[in-house]
Design a protein around this motif. Structure first.
Motif, PDB file in Angstrom:
ATOM      1  N   PRO A 259       0.842  -1.191   0.000  1.00  0.00           N
ATOM      2  CA  PRO A 259       0.000   0.000   0.000  1.00  0.00           C
ATOM      3  C   PRO A 259       0.881   1.246   0.000  1.00  0.00           C
ATOM      4  CG  PRO A 259       0.086  -0.969   2.199  1.00  0.00           C
ATOM      5  CD  PRO A 259       0.877  -1.879   1.296  1.00  0.00           C
ATOM      6  N   GLY A 290      15.108   5.738   0.955  1.00  0.00           N
ATOM      7  CA  GLY A 290      14.247   4.604   1.279  1.00  0.00           C
ATOM      8  C   GLY A 290      12.800   4.974   1.519  1.00  0.00           C
ATOM      9  N   LYS A 293      10.398   7.104  -3.281  1.00  0.00           N
ATOM     10  CA  LYS A 293      10.079   8.119  -4.281  1.00  0.00           C
ATOM     11  C   LYS A 293       9.850   7.490  -5.657  1.00  0.00           C
ATOM     12  CE  LYS A 293      13.913  10.358  -3.244  1.00  0.00           C
ATOM     13  NZ  LYS A 293      14.364   9.682  -2.014  1.00  0.00           N
ATOM     14  N   THR A 294      10.574   6.379  -5.906  1.00  0.00           N
ATOM     15  CA  THR A 294      10.533   5.790  -7.236  1.00  0.00           C
ATOM     16  C   THR A 294       9.116   5.410  -7.656  1.00  0.00           C
ATOM     17  OG1 THR A 294      12.637   4.830  -6.631  1.00  0.00           O
ATOM     18  CG2 THR A 294      11.690   4.128  -8.720  1.00  0.00           C
ATOM     19  N   ARG A 455       9.304  -0.797   8.345  1.00  0.00           N
ATOM     20  CA  ARG A 455      10.748  -0.552   8.300  1.00  0.00           C
ATOM     21  C   ARG A 455      11.324  -0.499   9.698  1.00  0.00           C
ATOM     22  NH1 ARG A 455      11.880   1.481   3.220  1.00  0.00           N
ATOM     23  NH2 ARG A 455      10.995  -0.155   1.967  1.00  0.00           N
ATOM     24  N   ASP A 558      19.215  -0.334  -4.535  1.00  0.00           N
ATOM     25  CA  ASP A 558      18.180  -0.947  -3.707  1.00  0.00           C
ATOM     26  C   ASP A 558      18.321  -2.473  -3.678  1.00  0.00           C
ATOM     27  OD1 ASP A 558      15.869  -1.036  -2.158  1.00  0.00           O
ATOM     28  OD2 ASP A 558      14.556  -1.174  -3.901  1.00  0.00           O
TER      29      ASP A 558
END
Ligand code: ADP
Ligand code: MG
Length: 692
Positions: A259, A290, A293-294, A455, A558
């Motif tokens: 999500p 981390g 943003k991608t 995380r 990553d």
């Protein structure tokens, strides 16, 4: 008399050493030389005694040479000169590397000024290495008591630089000022010629600072004007309105393997609203390493494709471009057949209609010309015909790694229909607002503060001396659990700019010792792209346990299974950079750790401990700025470009004044036709490009 634009050959009475210096610095004009600003000043009127001198801070001492000699039999190619220097309060050990001539120049009994930083080494006690010196009887060069200290290149001596600059200043003609007189007066600044004189040949430190402020103002003004005129051009051209398909958007988000966080949704939504307009979006997406943003970029790119247009993403390194290519295809898997073209200088690869193929350059160009495609690449995208003619969205990742021009080139390059694309600029370097305004002008900002859920904090530990064994033990233990580790090496000597030597040597040492038996890979800047890829790929797939690398891994890489980051010589990195580096781990729900290995002590060690206390990139950035404080030049790492030599992060008042002046100038006359000299400087900034 000399003019700023004159060739260096016009400077009268140069000796051989001075000519060599000009050559080493690559200066072509008098102006090039004048722009070589002193790093700091030595104020010989304010010396301290050896007994009172603090450790770890630059000081100037007035001392007598007690004894001096060459250290015998050390490594053959290095000469080490050792001296004992004395004043009435004590004596100090000094060493110089590779300056054999000092034996003659500094006989016992000679009195000198000595400037440098005293270090405390447990083995040797108090000691200074490679200090600069000035004979006490030398007059003229230092013009009284304040002497500029220039950054040195190659074997050029400080004295040579001072004499050379003094010669230039003595002969310098008054030049017309590029800054309109009214601005200069309102802001209380020196003329440009006076500023050069003040900086290179100051009578007092106060005057030197006045000079620096004027030069800093010019840099800030020109930079703001460059950004402002880019924005103006973009607005004038207009952008294509990208229509929003809500059903598709929902499907895309639902198909993701996770999500989206609220911050990711908000950033995407703000961009979607912007992109529906015909005023070009200029948005900065800030988010700690981390933070994800991608996927926001991927979302916007696929919406753009859905709307019938093309999107392009530019990344600073080949490794990163490839990784983005993979991520994008993963995110698109379920929702679309958008073709993806990966474009780097070594490779052109196309995924289209379920097929994957490598293209020749002309084939890539042809495919690009057809449009309706997602292109991902390095700055190879900026070459001719590499942007689809229907590019409606341009994304720049790690935008601080590019120069303004490269950033702008993507966004301001008009399409054949005259429109310009919307721009999304992404960065992991959070910076305070005043600086953001200066560096990014009127970009709108979206911030991703939340980390994806699940995380773990990255446990960070600073280790010195024998404690470093703990770090190696941790690497071995994690590898046993099928996790992976990074070891980052600093660049140790100047001649090894790409860190080939330091990384290679470290790899050998670790393979033979502490990390014996593990599968170790090596990654540095000199490797051909295909080899870099191979190593990265093996590491990502788990064929390697440990990746020993230079800072090429700094941005973006990553690998979720990597759980340990070990950084050698951590004191050589900035806090923000260390934070970026440690962001390579902690990319999954596994517990990750970062070990900062260092031989530093005192304030340098304290600085590293900031990272033990916080995982928040914004806090790290603020601390970094504060600690570097006054002297911190607004460097390449913030601007992506060496346009700032004089301006500092602490010049907040100058930034505000320059911003205001830039707005006024552009409002009056967007083409800057009335201030031609400024216009030339602005064009130069907009053209300067910054290569990887
Ligand atoms: P950065 O902001 O540093 O560029 P990335 O975009 O590389 O970060 O994302 C880091 C990792 O987090 C990637 O593996 C990505 O797939 C993952 N990720 C991104 N968003 C989320 C999310 N909302 N929940 C879980 N994982 C996410
Ligand atoms: Mg990234």
């Amino acid at each position: 008399m000399l003019k700023i634009g004159d060739s260096v050959r016009e400077i009268p009475e140069l000796n051989a050493a001075q000519k060599r210096a000009i050559k080493s610095y690559g200066a072509e004009t008098v102006g090039d030389l004048l722009d070589m600003l002193p790093r700091r000043y030595d104020d010989y009127s304010r010396t301290v005694s050896i007994g009172d001198a603090p450790i770890g801070q630059p000081v100037t001492l007035k001392v007598r040479v007690e004894s001096i000699g060459k250290q015998p039999g050390f490594r053959r190619r290095i000469t080490i000169i050792r001296a004992s220097l004395k004043d009435s309060t004590g004596s100090l050990r000094v060493i110089w590397f590779n300056q054999p001539w000092l034996l003659e120049k500094l006989p016992a009994g000679k009195e000198i000024f000595l400037s440098g930083t005293i270090q405390f080494r447990p083995k040797f006690g108090r000691q200074m290495s490679n200090p600069i010196w000035e004979p006490i009887d030398s007059e003229g060069v230092t013009s009284g008591t304040v002497a500029p200290v220039y950054p040195l290149m190659g074997s050029v001596a400080q004295k040579t630089m001072r004499e050379l600059m003094a010669r230039v200043i003595e002969n310098l003609d008054e030049a017309p000022d590029p800054l309109p007189a009214d601005i200069r007066e309102t802001c209380g600044l020196l003329t440009r010629t006076d500023a050069y004189k003040a900086v290179h040949r100051p009578r007092t430190l106060g005057i030197a600072e006045e000079g620096r402020r004027r030069l800093a103002f010019d840099e800030l003004l020109v930079y703001r004007l460059a950004l402002g005129s880019a924005r103006h051009e973009a607005d004038k051209a207009g952008a294509p309105s990208v229509s929003f398909d809500e059903r598709f958007a929902k499907r895309f988000v639902a198909s993701l393997p996770f999500p989206l966080t609220d911050d990711q949704r908000r950033a995407a939504w703000a961009s979607i609203l912007d992109m529906q307009q015909t005023r070009p979006m200029r948005r900065l997406l800030q988010g700690d390493v981390g933070s994800g943003k991608t996927v926001v970029a991927a979302f916007l790119m696929s919406l753009t494709y859905r709307a019938g247009e093309s999107a392009a993403l530019m990344a600073p390194t080949e490794i990163l471009a490839k990784q983005h290519g993979r991520s994008l295809r993963r995110f698109l898997q379920e929702t679309g057949q958008a073709p993806v073209l990966l474009l780097t200088s070594s490779e052109k690869r196309l995924w289209e209609g379920g097929e994957e193929k490598t293209l020749k350059l002309h084939e890539a160009r042809e495919r690009i010309r057809e449009g309706r495609i997602l292109v991902i690449g390095t700055h190879a995208l900026l070459e001719r015909d590499m942007l689809p003619p229907d590019t409606a969205l341009a994304v720049v990742d790690e935008q601080h790694r590019f120069g303004v021009t490269q950033r702008e080139a993507l966004a301001v390059a008009p399409r054949p229909d005259g429109l310009v694309p919307h721009l999304l600029s992404m960065t992991a370097t959070p910076i305070p607002r005043s600086l953001a305004l200066t560096l990014y002008g009127d970009l709108d900002v979206s911030v991703i503060r939340q980390k994806p859920s699940g995380r773990m904090e990255i446990k960070t530990k600073v280790l010195t001396g024998a404690d470093r064994e703990q770090a190696y033990a941790a690497v071995v233990a994690e590898v046993k659990k099928s996790h992976r580790a990074f070891v980052v090496c600093p660049i140790i000597d100047e001649s090894d700019k790409l860190g080939v030597k330091s990384a290679t040597e470290e790899a050998k040492r670790l393979a033979a010792g502490p990390l014996k038996g593990l599968r170790i890979g090596l990654l540095h800047g000199r490797m051909p792209p295909a080899d870099k890829d191979g190593v990265m790929q093996s590491f990502a797939e788990g064929l390697l346990d440990v990746l020993i690398a230079t800072t090429v891994v700094e941005v973006g890489v990553d690998v979720p299974e990597a759980t340990v980051m070990l950084i050698e010589g951590a004191e050589r990195f900035g806090l923000a950079q260390l934070h970026q580096l440690r962001g390579r781990v902690g990319r999954s729900s596994r517990v990750s750790s970062c070990y900062l290995l260092s031989d530093a002590d005192g304030p340098a060690l304290e600085r590293l401990k900031v990272l033990e206390r916080t995982n928040d990139g914004f806090v790290v950035a603020e601390e970094d700025l504060q600690r570097r404080g006054e002297g911190n030049v607004l460097g390449t790492e913030q601007s992506g470009q060496a346009v700032f030599r004089a301006a500092r992060t602490s010049d907040l008042d100058l930034m505000a004044m320059a911003g205001k002046a830039a707005d006024e100038l552009l409002n009056k006359d967007t083409e800057l036709a009335q201030v031609p000299e400024l216009h030339t400087l602005v064009e130069r900034v907009r053209k300067t490009s910054h290569q990887e």
